[in-house]
Write a protein that holds these residues in place. Structure first.
Motif, PDB file in Angstrom:
ATOM      1  N   VAL A 150     -19.098  20.543  27.397  1.00  0.00           N
ATOM      2  CA  VAL A 150     -18.842  19.491  26.884  1.00  0.00           C
ATOM      3  C   VAL A 150     -20.355  18.999  27.631  1.00  0.00           C
ATOM      4  CG1 VAL A 150     -17.745  17.348  28.388  1.00  0.00           C
ATOM      5  CG2 VAL A 150     -16.004  19.025  27.904  1.00  0.00           C
ATOM      6  N   GLN A 151     -21.228  19.352  28.248  1.00  0.00           N
ATOM      7  CA  GLN A 151     -21.971  19.203  28.490  1.00  0.00           C
ATOM      8  C   GLN A 151     -23.618  19.516  27.398  1.00  0.00           C
ATOM      9  OE1 GLN A 151     -22.935  19.869  32.863  1.00  0.00           O
ATOM     10  NE2 GLN A 151     -21.945  17.443  32.574  1.00  0.00           N
ATOM     11  N   SER A 152     -23.305  20.834  26.851  1.00  0.00           N
ATOM     12  CA  SER A 152     -24.647  20.905  26.501  1.00  0.00           C
ATOM     13  C   SER A 152     -23.907  21.401  25.164  1.00  0.00           C
ATOM     14  CB  SER A 152     -25.350  22.661  27.207  1.00  0.00           C
ATOM     15  OG  SER A 152     -23.760  23.558  26.607  1.00  0.00           O
ATOM     16  N   GLY A 153     -22.717  21.298  24.750  1.00  0.00           N
ATOM     17  CA  GLY A 153     -22.492  21.223  23.243  1.00  0.00           C
ATOM     18  C   GLY A 153     -21.796  19.454  22.596  1.00  0.00           C
ATOM     19  N   ASN A 154     -22.449  18.599  23.282  1.00  0.00           N
ATOM     20  CA  ASN A 154     -22.205  17.492  22.247  1.00  0.00           C
ATOM     21  C   ASN A 154     -22.497  17.112  20.912  1.00  0.00           C
ATOM     22  OD1 ASN A 154     -21.088  16.299  24.626  1.00  0.00           O
ATOM     23  ND2 ASN A 154     -23.433  15.502  25.747  1.00  0.00           N
ATOM     24  N   GLN A 155     -23.613  17.970  20.653  1.00  0.00           N
ATOM     25  CA  GLN A 155     -23.925  18.255  19.245  1.00  0.00           C
ATOM     26  C   GLN A 155     -23.176  19.099  18.604  1.00  0.00           C
ATOM     27  OE1 GLN A 155     -25.183  15.610  17.442  1.00  0.00           O
ATOM     28  NE2 GLN A 155     -25.486  14.014  19.850  1.00  0.00           N
ATOM     29  N   SER A 156     -22.830  20.222  18.877  1.00  0.00           N
ATOM     30  CA  SER A 156     -21.975  21.488  18.267  1.00  0.00           C
ATOM     31  C   SER A 156     -20.423  21.126  18.081  1.00  0.00           C
ATOM     32  CB  SER A 156     -22.425  22.732  18.778  1.00  0.00           C
ATOM     33  OG  SER A 156     -20.767  22.523  20.007  1.00  0.00           O
ATOM     34  N   ILE A 157     -19.737  22.392  17.354  1.00  0.00           N
ATOM     35  CA  ILE A 157     -18.180  22.149  16.993  1.00  0.00           C
ATOM     36  C   ILE A 157     -18.028  23.184  17.820  1.00  0.00           C
ATOM     37  CG2 ILE A 157     -16.566  22.926  15.324  1.00  0.00           C
ATOM     38  CD1 ILE A 157     -18.717  20.961  14.332  1.00  0.00           C
ATOM     39  N   ARG A 158     -16.976  22.770  18.714  1.00  0.00           N
ATOM     40  CA  ARG A 158     -16.361  23.158  19.977  1.00  0.00           C
ATOM     41  C   ARG A 158     -14.536  22.874  19.664  1.00  0.00           C
ATOM     42  NH1 ARG A 158     -18.527  18.678  20.809  1.00  0.00           N
ATOM     43  NH2 ARG A 158     -16.186  17.621  22.275  1.00  0.00           N
ATOM     44  N   ILE A 159     -13.990  24.553  20.070  1.00  0.00           N
ATOM     45  CA  ILE A 159     -12.583  25.100  19.389  1.00  0.00           C
ATOM     46  C   ILE A 159     -12.662  26.178  21.053  1.00  0.00           C
ATOM     47  CG2 ILE A 159     -13.098  24.373  17.196  1.00  0.00           C
ATOM     48  CD1 ILE A 159     -13.703  27.551  16.502  1.00  0.00           C
ATOM     49  N   PRO A 160     -11.083  26.361  20.618  1.00  0.00           N
ATOM     50  CA  PRO A 160     -10.834  27.358  21.584  1.00  0.00           C
ATOM     51  C   PRO A 160     -11.432  29.177  21.447  1.00  0.00           C
ATOM     52  CG  PRO A 160      -8.523  26.534  19.996  1.00  0.00           C
ATOM     53  CD  PRO A 160     -10.171  25.200  19.800  1.00  0.00           C
ATOM     54  N   HIS A 161     -11.344  29.717  21.808  1.00  0.00           N
ATOM     55  CA  HIS A 161     -12.436  31.156  21.426  1.00  0.00           C
ATOM     56  C   HIS A 161     -10.835  32.223  20.881  1.00  0.00           C
ATOM     57  CE1 HIS A 161     -16.298  29.128  22.271  1.00  0.00           C
ATOM     58  NE2 HIS A 161     -16.377  28.840  22.816  1.00  0.00           N
ATOM     59  N   HIS A 162     -10.506  31.895  22.045  1.00  0.00           N
ATOM     60  CA  HIS A 162      -8.680  32.469  21.720  1.00  0.00           C
ATOM     61  C   HIS A 162      -7.854  31.867  22.056  1.00  0.00           C
ATOM     62  CE1 HIS A 162     -12.084  35.065  23.271  1.00  0.00           C
ATOM     63  NE2 HIS A 162     -11.678  35.638  22.298  1.00  0.00           N
ATOM     64  N   LEU A 163      -7.154  32.268  20.140  1.00  0.00           N
ATOM     65  CA  LEU A 163      -5.556  31.599  20.090  1.00  0.00           C
ATOM     66  C   LEU A 163      -4.394  32.780  19.349  1.00  0.00           C
ATOM     67  CD1 LEU A 163      -4.596  28.708  20.693  1.00  0.00           C
ATOM     68  CD2 LEU A 163      -4.642  28.584  18.393  1.00  0.00           C
ATOM     69  N   SER A 164      -3.968  32.558  20.507  1.00  0.00           N
ATOM     70  CA  SER A 164      -2.192  34.089  19.874  1.00  0.00           C
ATOM     71  C   SER A 164      -0.784  32.982  19.497  1.00  0.00           C
ATOM     72  CB  SER A 164      -1.790  34.678  20.826  1.00  0.00           C
ATOM     73  OG  SER A 164      -3.163  35.622  21.659  1.00  0.00           O
ATOM     74  N   VAL A 165      -0.410  32.892  18.525  1.00  0.00           N
ATOM     75  CA  VAL A 165       0.823  32.223  17.444  1.00  0.00           C
ATOM     76  C   VAL A 165       1.919  33.691  17.265  1.00  0.00           C
ATOM     77  CG1 VAL A 165       0.881  30.675  16.324  1.00  0.00           C
ATOM     78  CG2 VAL A 165      -1.075  30.064  17.397  1.00  0.00           C
ATOM     79  N   GLN A 166       3.074  33.505  17.762  1.00  0.00           N
ATOM     80  CA  GLN A 166       4.261  33.833  17.468  1.00  0.00           C
ATOM     81  C   GLN A 166       3.624  34.243  15.188  1.00  0.00           C
ATOM     82  OE1 GLN A 166       7.683  33.557  18.838  1.00  0.00           O
ATOM     83  NE2 GLN A 166       8.419  35.638  18.647  1.00  0.00           N
ATOM     84  N   ARG A 167       4.414  34.816  14.994  1.00  0.00           N
ATOM     85  CA  ARG A 167       4.360  35.044  13.661  1.00  0.00           C
ATOM     86  C   ARG A 167       5.752  34.369  13.419  1.00  0.00           C
ATOM     87  NH1 ARG A 167       7.994  38.296  10.088  1.00  0.00           N
ATOM     88  NH2 ARG A 167       8.948  39.380  11.496  1.00  0.00           N
ATOM     89  N   GLY A 168       5.312  33.602  12.418  1.00  0.00           N
ATOM     90  CA  GLY A 168       6.395  32.290  11.446  1.00  0.00           C
ATOM     91  C   GLY A 168       6.203  30.914  12.156  1.00  0.00           C
ATOM     92  N   ARG A 169       5.559  30.990  13.109  1.00  0.00           N
ATOM     93  CA  ARG A 169       5.556  29.383  13.971  1.00  0.00           C
ATOM     94  C   ARG A 169       3.629  28.842  12.782  1.00  0.00           C
ATOM     95  NH1 ARG A 169       8.917  28.550  17.096  1.00  0.00           N
ATOM     96  NH2 ARG A 169       9.956  30.378  18.424  1.00  0.00           N
ATOM     97  N   SER A 170       3.856  28.232  13.862  1.00  0.00           N
ATOM     98  CA  SER A 170       2.738  26.905  13.485  1.00  0.00           C
ATOM     99  C   SER A 170       1.382  26.291  14.417  1.00  0.00           C
ATOM    100  CB  SER A 170       3.385  25.780  12.130  1.00  0.00           C
ATOM    101  OG  SER A 170       3.793  26.400  10.869  1.00  0.00           O
ATOM    102  N   VAL A 171       0.828  26.236  13.743  1.00  0.00           N
ATOM    103  CA  VAL A 171       0.106  25.455  14.872  1.00  0.00           C
ATOM    104  C   VAL A 171      -1.288  24.508  14.333  1.00  0.00           C
ATOM    105  CG1 VAL A 171      -1.402  27.385  14.820  1.00  0.00           C
ATOM    106  CG2 VAL A 171      -1.417  26.117  17.050  1.00  0.00           C
ATOM    107  N   THR A 172      -1.068  24.024  15.133  1.00  0.00           N
ATOM    108  CA  THR A 172      -2.599  22.496  14.800  1.00  0.00           C
ATOM    109  C   THR A 172      -3.775  23.146  15.605  1.00  0.00           C
ATOM    110  OG1 THR A 172      -1.163  21.186  13.877  1.00  0.00           O
ATOM    111  CG2 THR A 172      -3.155  20.538  14.539  1.00  0.00           C
ATOM    112  N   ILE A 173      -5.128  23.097  15.273  1.00  0.00           N
ATOM    113  CA  ILE A 173      -6.334  23.120  15.752  1.00  0.00           C
ATOM    114  C   ILE A 173      -6.694  22.563  15.861  1.00  0.00           C
ATOM    115  CG2 ILE A 173      -8.114  25.607  16.240  1.00  0.00           C
ATOM    116  CD1 ILE A 173      -6.111  27.299  15.156  1.00  0.00           C
ATOM    117  N   PRO A 174      -7.542  21.958  16.996  1.00  0.00           N
ATOM    118  CA  PRO A 174      -8.798  20.673  17.159  1.00  0.00           C
ATOM    119  C   PRO A 174      -9.899  21.319  17.136  1.00  0.00           C
ATOM    120  CG  PRO A 174      -8.177  21.242  19.217  1.00  0.00           C
ATOM    121  CD  PRO A 174      -6.927  21.885  18.510  1.00  0.00           C
TER     122      PRO A 174
END
Length: 306
Positions: free
Chosen positions: A14-38
């Protein structure tokens, strides 16, 4: 130790990445499902073109979706919200072949990318952040079946974060994105800026977060975490008056259109029944006269016989 590590990483991002792109680094989803990533970005990138591509390094990243192109690439769509400084990528009907490394990024060029995927050179990139996406056949380590939640002002929403046995004894938290002080840990007595947030862990694979007395300001992105794993959840709080207005409008339509319709239908049915009765009586009378003769004819025949 894991919650402390997460808080440290959260604060640094939050503090050092104010001017960068920030996303979760790892994400697991079950096959056939959907997900929205910020994908969160700094003020510097508000007017940049945002993209979602497959690949780790900048020189070889295959673009799948881009905000300057109206084309929807199959099961992938991208939407930018400059006011909130976040763009979202929605992935639908995920399959095991979708497992891989992806990049959320921004570039200054406004050249429209064609509908077909293409490889960007390192000159096209200005900022990006990498996500490792894993599609599992069974239940993933941490997941939320529906990570887009809608509530109403004054109401409540409940989010169930599902976790695997390997995370049962790991620390679990609920945090608002961009506000590390909002984090609540399951199993601890804490105070929250939002007095009606309840978090409970049944230790059987379900972490339940209930947010009550919703206000418009509660709209935003949150994180459900277990150990080092995290999953994004978005809550949208709608105005209660808007819902009531829709209800009243529907009621008015119902009263002004449905009731007269049934009244007209009943009137038609009544006319039909009346006509049927009259026709039946006429037929019955005709048949009776045909068999026994009419009263006038009978008297005439009797007089002639005399």
């Amino acid at each position: 130790m894991a919650p402390l590590l997460f808080l440290l990483l959260f604060l640094i991002n939050v503090q050092s990445g104010n001017q960068s792109i920030r996303i979760p680094h790892h994400l697991s989803v079950q096959r056939g499902r959907s997900v929205t990533i910020p994908c969160f970005y700094g003020q510097k990138y508000k007017d940049h073109v945002k993209y979602w591509c497959r690949g780790y390094s900048w020189p070889t990243c295959t673009v799948i979706a881009c905000t300057d192109s109206p084309h929807r690439a199959g099961e992938v769509s991208i939407t930018d919200d400059p006011a909130q400084q976040v763009f979202t990528v929605t992935l639908r009907n995920l399959q095991t072949g979708d497992t891989g490394t992806y990049n959320c990024g921004a570039r200054p060029s406004k050249d429209v990318i064609s509908g077909e995927s293409r490889v960007l050179s390192n000159w096209d990139f200005e900022a990006g952040s990498v996500l490792q996406l894993t599609i599992t056949e069974g239940s993933p380590g941490l997941s939320v079946l529906n990570n887009i939640v809608v509530g109403e002002e004054g109401g409540s929403v409940s989010i169930q974060c599902l976790y695997s046995n390997s995370l049962r004894d790991r620390g679990k938290m609920w945090c608002r994105s961009g506000d590390w002080s909002s984090c609540l840990t399951a199993g601890k007595s804490q105070t929250s800026q939002h007095a009606s947030v309840l978090i409970s862990d049944d230790r059987r694979g379900v972490l339940t977060v209930t947010v009550g007395r919703l206000e418009r300001k509660d709209t935003g992105w949150y994180w459900c975490t277990a150990g080092e794993e995290q999953f994004p959840v978005h809550i949208t709080v709608k105005r209660k008056n808007a819902t009531i207005l829709v209800h009243k409008t529907a009621q008015d339509v119902y009263e002004t259109s449905v009731f007269p319709y049934w009244l007209l239908k009943s009137a038609v049915a009544l006319v039909y029944i009346t006509c049927t009765i009259i026709a039946t009586l006429k037929i019955w009378t005709y048949c009776k006269e045909s068999r026994g003769g009419s009263p006038g004819m009978v008297e005439k025949e009797r007089g002639g016989g005399r």
